[in-house]
Design a protein around this motif. Structure first.
Motif, short mmCIF file in Angstrom:
data_model
loop_
_atom_site.label_atom_id
_atom_site.label_comp_id
_atom_site.label_asym_id
_atom_site.label_seq_id
_atom_site.Cartn_x
_atom_site.Cartn_y
_atom_site.Cartn_z
N VAL A 290 0.83 -1.20 0.00
CA VAL A 290 0.00 0.00 0.00
C VAL A 290 0.87 1.26 0.00
O VAL A 290 0.64 2.20 -0.76
CB VAL A 290 -0.94 0.01 1.22
N GLY A 291 1.91 1.26 0.85
CA GLY A 291 2.75 2.43 0.98
C GLY A 291 3.50 2.78 -0.30
O GLY A 291 3.50 3.93 -0.75
N PHE A 292 4.13 1.78 -0.91
CA PHE A 292 4.89 2.04 -2.12
C PHE A 292 3.97 2.33 -3.31
O PHE A 292 4.32 3.10 -4.20
CB PHE A 292 5.82 0.87 -2.42
N GLY A 293 2.78 1.72 -3.32
CA GLY A 293 1.81 2.04 -4.37
C GLY A 293 1.34 3.48 -4.27
O GLY A 293 1.21 4.18 -5.28
N TYR A 294 1.09 3.93 -3.04
CA TYR A 294 0.68 5.33 -2.81
C TYR A 294 1.77 6.29 -3.25
O TYR A 294 1.51 7.30 -3.94
CB TYR A 294 0.36 5.53 -1.33
N ASP A 297 1.97 6.60 -7.04
CA ASP A 297 0.93 7.46 -7.59
C ASP A 297 1.25 8.94 -7.34
O ASP A 297 1.03 9.79 -8.21
CB ASP A 297 -0.43 7.12 -6.96
N ARG A 298 1.76 9.24 -6.15
CA ARG A 298 2.06 10.63 -5.82
C ARG A 298 3.24 11.16 -6.62
O ARG A 298 3.23 12.29 -7.09
CB ARG A 298 2.35 10.76 -4.31
N LEU A 299 4.27 10.34 -6.76
CA LEU A 299 5.49 10.77 -7.45
C LEU A 299 5.40 10.62 -8.96
O LEU A 299 6.12 11.29 -9.70
CB LEU A 299 6.70 9.96 -6.94
N GLY A 300 4.50 9.73 -9.41
CA GLY A 300 4.43 9.44 -10.84
C GLY A 300 5.65 8.69 -11.33
O GLY A 300 5.94 8.65 -12.53
N ARG A 301 6.38 8.04 -10.40
CA ARG A 301 7.58 7.28 -10.74
C ARG A 301 7.49 5.89 -10.13
O ARG A 301 6.92 5.71 -9.05
CB ARG A 301 8.84 8.00 -10.24
N ARG A 302 8.07 4.92 -10.83
CA ARG A 302 7.98 3.53 -10.39
C ARG A 302 9.34 2.92 -10.06
O ARG A 302 9.54 2.32 -9.03
CB ARG A 302 7.31 2.66 -11.46
N LYS A 303 10.30 3.09 -10.99
CA LYS A 303 11.53 2.30 -10.90
C LYS A 303 12.35 2.57 -9.65
O LYS A 303 12.87 1.64 -9.04
CB LYS A 303 12.40 2.53 -12.15
N ILE A 304 12.49 3.82 -9.25
CA ILE A 304 13.33 4.14 -8.10
C ILE A 304 12.83 3.41 -6.85
O ILE A 304 13.61 2.92 -6.03
CB ILE A 304 13.41 5.66 -7.88
N LEU A 305 11.52 3.35 -6.70
CA LEU A 305 10.93 2.63 -5.56
C LEU A 305 11.12 1.13 -5.72
O LEU A 305 11.47 0.42 -4.76
CB LEU A 305 9.44 2.97 -5.46
N TYR A 306 10.89 0.64 -6.92
CA TYR A 306 10.99 -0.79 -7.22
C TYR A 306 12.42 -1.29 -6.98
O TYR A 306 12.64 -2.32 -6.33
CB TYR A 306 10.57 -1.01 -8.66
#
Length: 437
Positions: A290-294, A297-306
């Protein structure tokens, strides 16, 4: 009306349908099935000791039998994706719940490890629909700027089911015998199937029009083999799938099956204590999803979190290898952190959906999940067989022997993390203009 005016009308209808509480109600109904199948999926890991006593099976045979779940689950993904693209959620998800219930019924009524393997195979067939069904429904009924958090919320529902299956299952088994909770699970499954059929909606006409915008022609469907071959040529999809499979191993191998046994041998915990500790993996996974999905969405970025999640989870999994020489409370904290960082795995499905056309989104999501669930088919029994080397048939592995099996999980996670570096960034896709072909 011009085509442009029709397109605007469809978009307005889609925007109206995706607002309010109605999409969330659909999501909760579909997610209940995912909660249920996850409960059924991890139950054998909690009831392992009882199943081994009843069947007389070895650790390796038990792992092989239980991995039949993934042997069915993984290849079924590609068919499920095609069915979702063609028929929508309701006509696929409701019958799938019946397969899971039948699998539970076989497990609850059998003394044969072979028959239990058949039951697990049926569970895998039905469960192959659960996660994809929720994600596909959400991609239809939620706007793109919500797509990041939906997989995380879905993961939370599933891991809540896994958490419910850990400590409570061990208590129920002690009080009523191990068959009673599995039989209850079977009965619940038939009830859920009926609920899914009557409460989930048909695929809306406005979404079919949006699919046409991407080149979909319902009168001339592309053959499934052609679709699979085209998808298999997508290098980025392979990178996402393989990295996702490595990142998911703490759930598919440690949480689902071997975590309890590992903690009993390495940390000296009781079955109840080990089940409770393993629950931390699932709770962390739910919170992280939930946290990383939120954040995505807020940052509009995926890879850095992944990528960050992949690196962190591999480091934490490596630290857990020292469970036999470190305080138990520290190992439990590490398990929670492992689950939390593994929660970023849900972003692999978000990245897949970002770049997929609407009419093959189900197939691409299915392909990723296919690879994710294919790895445990090899990893689950391999962990058992590695731990079994040098162990007497009626004995248990030593701490060193058990660690040998766990080491395989860590090694595969390292490989997955390396692959993650090569995954490209994606951005949310808004329903404002046709995508290029």
């Amino acid at each position: 009306m011009t085509d442009h005016q029709v397109s605007n009308a469809v978009r307005n209808e889609a925007q109206a349908a995706r607002s309010g509480i109605r999409p969330w109600l659909f999501f909760l109904v579909a997610a209940l099935f995912y909660f249920y199948e996850f409960f059924a999926r991890v139950a054998p890991g909690v009831l392992k000791k009882d199943i081994l006593e009843v069947t007389g099976a070895s650790e390796g045979a038990f792992g092989l039998s239980m991995s039949m779940y993934f042997l069915a689950y993984a290849p079924a993904q590609l068919v499920v994706g095609r069915l979702l693209d063609r028929f929508g959620t309701r006509f696929v998800v409701a019958p799938a719940a019946i397969f899971v219930a039948l699998g539970c019924l076989i497990l609850a009524s059998s003394d044969s490890i072979v028959a239990m393997g058949i039951g697990r195979f049926l569970q895998g067939l039905g469960s192959a629909v659960a996660y994809l069904g929720v994600i596909y429904l959400a991609m239809v009924w939620f706007p793109p700027h919500r797509h990041g958090i939906i997989p995380g919320l879905t993961v939370a529902m599933g891991t809540l089911g896994a958490s419910t299956a850990q400590y409570p299952l061990s208590v129920m088994a002690e009080s009523f015998g191990w068959r009673a909770p599995v039989l209850t699970c079977a009965i619940a499954g038939f009830g859920i199937a009926i609920m899914l059929w009557f409460l989930l909606p048909r695929r809306p006409s406005w979404f079919i029009e949006l699919m046409r915008e991407d080149g979909y022609n319902p009168d001339l469907p592309v053959p499934i083999l052609t679709t699979i071959m085209n998808i298999a040529k997508d290098r980025q999809l392979w990178l996402i799938a393989l990295s996702s499979a490595g990142l998911y191993l703490p759930i598919s191998v440690i949480g689902d099956l071997w975590g309890d046994a590992f903690l009993q041998i390495e940390s000296g915990l009781s079955i109840k204590g080990a089940s409770l500790a393993t629950t931390c993996v699932f709770i962390g996974f739910a919170v992280g999803g939930v946290g990383f999905g939120y954040l995505a969405d807020r940052l509009g970025r995926r890879k850095i979190l992944y990528l960050g999640c992949a690196i962190a989870s591999t480091i934490i999994a490596s630290l857990i290898m020292f469970a036999s020489i470190q305080p138990t409370w520290f190992t439990v904290i590490l398990l929670g952190m492992l689950g939390f960082t593994t929660g970023g795995q849900a972003l692999s499905f978000v990245m897949t959906a970002d770049n997929a056309a609407r009419h093959n989104r189900g197939m691409k999501l299915a392909f990723v999940n296919f690879v994710v669930m294919l790895l445990p088919v090899v990893a689950q029994p391999s962990v058992g067989f590695l731990a079994d080397i040098g162990v007497a048939r009626t004995g248990l592995p030593s701490a060193v022997q058990e660690l040998r099996g766990y080491g395989l999980v860590v090694a595969l996670m390292i490989v997955g993390t390396v692959i993650t570096f090569f995954v490209r960034e994606t951005t949310p896709r808004e329903d404002k203009a046709p995508i290029a072909h």
